[in-house]
Design an enzyme around this catalytic site. Structure first.
Site, PDB file in Angstrom:
ATOM      1  N   LYS A   1       0.556  -1.281   0.315  1.00  0.00           N
ATOM      2  CA  LYS A   1      -0.461   0.010  -0.154  1.00  0.00           C
ATOM      3  C   LYS A   1       0.622   1.100  -0.317  1.00  0.00           C
ATOM      4  CE  LYS A   1       0.953   1.170   4.139  1.00  0.00           C
ATOM      5  NZ  LYS A   1       1.168   2.553   5.008  1.00  0.00           N
TER       6      LYS A   1
ATOM      7  N   ASP B   1      -2.153  -1.079  10.418  1.00  0.00           N
ATOM      8  CA  ASP B   1      -1.979  -1.322   8.282  1.00  0.00           C
ATOM      9  C   ASP B   1      -3.132  -2.196   8.150  1.00  0.00           C
ATOM     10  OD1 ASP B   1      -1.064   1.369   9.001  1.00  0.00           O
ATOM     11  OD2 ASP B   1       0.658   0.450   8.124  1.00  0.00           O
TER      12      ASP B   1
END
Length: 317
Positions: free
Chosen positions: A27, A155
């Site tokens: 990401k 995350d």
């Protein structure tokens, strides 16, 4: 919990696969605002996360019924394969939450650098939860996997979004949003050989040096255009990262002034990867430097499916 266990019982008697191969994405943070420091020592953030197609390859296979431990085999010998690894933590979490007693053999071919701010380990953990659920007959919903994942990492939850997510809290509060940029937007990732420790970066954060821009305003402005200007590429963690690694700041300045058609250059997460938006061609100034350089694209996933690389199929190489 009783209903979940009944679902597990039914699932185990259904025809389910015994192995699966999945792409494990990483990401970037298109912007990252640190909202406050909490009493528990963590920080609340507001960030626009987007999944990208730089990723690892993972294989999962159900072990025999008498197995009592998971077996993780990783291509990178410096990465632990025991309970310190998020992959193993994810499997332990899955069994604890669902009551499933299955153990797995996992193959992990690493391509995402660690200490990079790209969430490669978090992506591995999310992919593992997804795989374990598939190989167990889907006893858990996507919403449950998202909720549970916050227990082992901040995350991980973003990967259970559709690919673009506005995240708050420690990062575990996930709000799906439409991709703010075209998925065809060219990205170039540039990382120096030195990684950065997330705890060290937060310890070095000067709260008085943070941006004062409203993160919702950043989201609205970024979502209203087709490009990403430098003014919206806000990352409050650049200050402590550049303080600890001055050469990273110098590299950012070089990328911004080298003549490449980048609309924005910014650090993702807690570093040390820099994201260049607008071109995936490495400028000549990067030649002969000891850097990790990779093109990338933003990706999303369809409901009920996991992520796959871009159609070009070359970006995760």
């Amino acid at each position: 919990m009783q209903a979940l266990r009944q679902g597990v019982h039914s699932a185990l008697h259904a025809r389910v696969p015994t192995s699966v191969r999945l792409f494990s994405p990483s990401k970037i943070n298109l912007f990252l605002r640190i909202v406050r420091k909490r009493e528990d020592g963590y920080h609340d953030l507001a960030s626009l996360f987007h999944v990208i197609d730089l990723g690892d390859d993972m294989t999962f296979e159900v072990l025999p019924e008498d197995a009592t431990v998971d077996a993780l085999k990783c291509s990178d010998p410096t990465i632990p394969s025991d309970g310190r690894n998020l992959v193993i933590k994810a499997l332990e979490l899955f069994r604890r939450k669902t009551g499933v007693s299955t153990f797995f053999e996992i193959g992990l071919e690493k391509k995402v650098p660690h200490g990079a701010g790209l969430g490669g380990g978090s992506g591995n953990a999310a992919t593992t939860l997804w795989a374990a659920n598939e190989l167990s007959g889907r006893p858990a919903s996507n919403a449950q996997l998202l909720e549970w994942s916050g227990e082992i990492g901040s995350d991980i939850s973003v990967f259970f979004s559709n690919g673009a997510a506005y995240c708050t809290g420690r990062g575990e509060v996930v709000e799906d949003v439409a991709p703010p940029l075209p998925l065809s937007t060219e990205l170039l990732l540039v990382k120096p050989p030195v990684g950065l420790s997330t705890p060290m970066i937060f310890k070095s954060l000067n709260l008085d040096a943070r941006s004062t821009t409203d993160p919702r305003e950043l989201l609205a402005k970024l979502s209203s255009g087709q490009t990403m200007p430098q003014s919206l590429a806000v990352n409050d963690l650049e200050q402590p990262a550049f303080d600890n690694l001055p050469e990273l700041f110098a590299l950012k300045m070089q990328l911004q002034t080298c003549g490449a058609p980048f609309s924005a250059v910014f650090m993702t997460g807690s570093g040390s990867t820099l994201v260049c938006v607008g071109s995936d061609v490495a400028p000549e100034m990067l030649a002969d430097k000891d850097l990790f350089v990779s093109p990338a694209r933003l990706i999303v996933r369809k409901p009920g499916q996991w992520y796959v690389p871009s159609r070009a199929g070359v970006w995760s190489a």
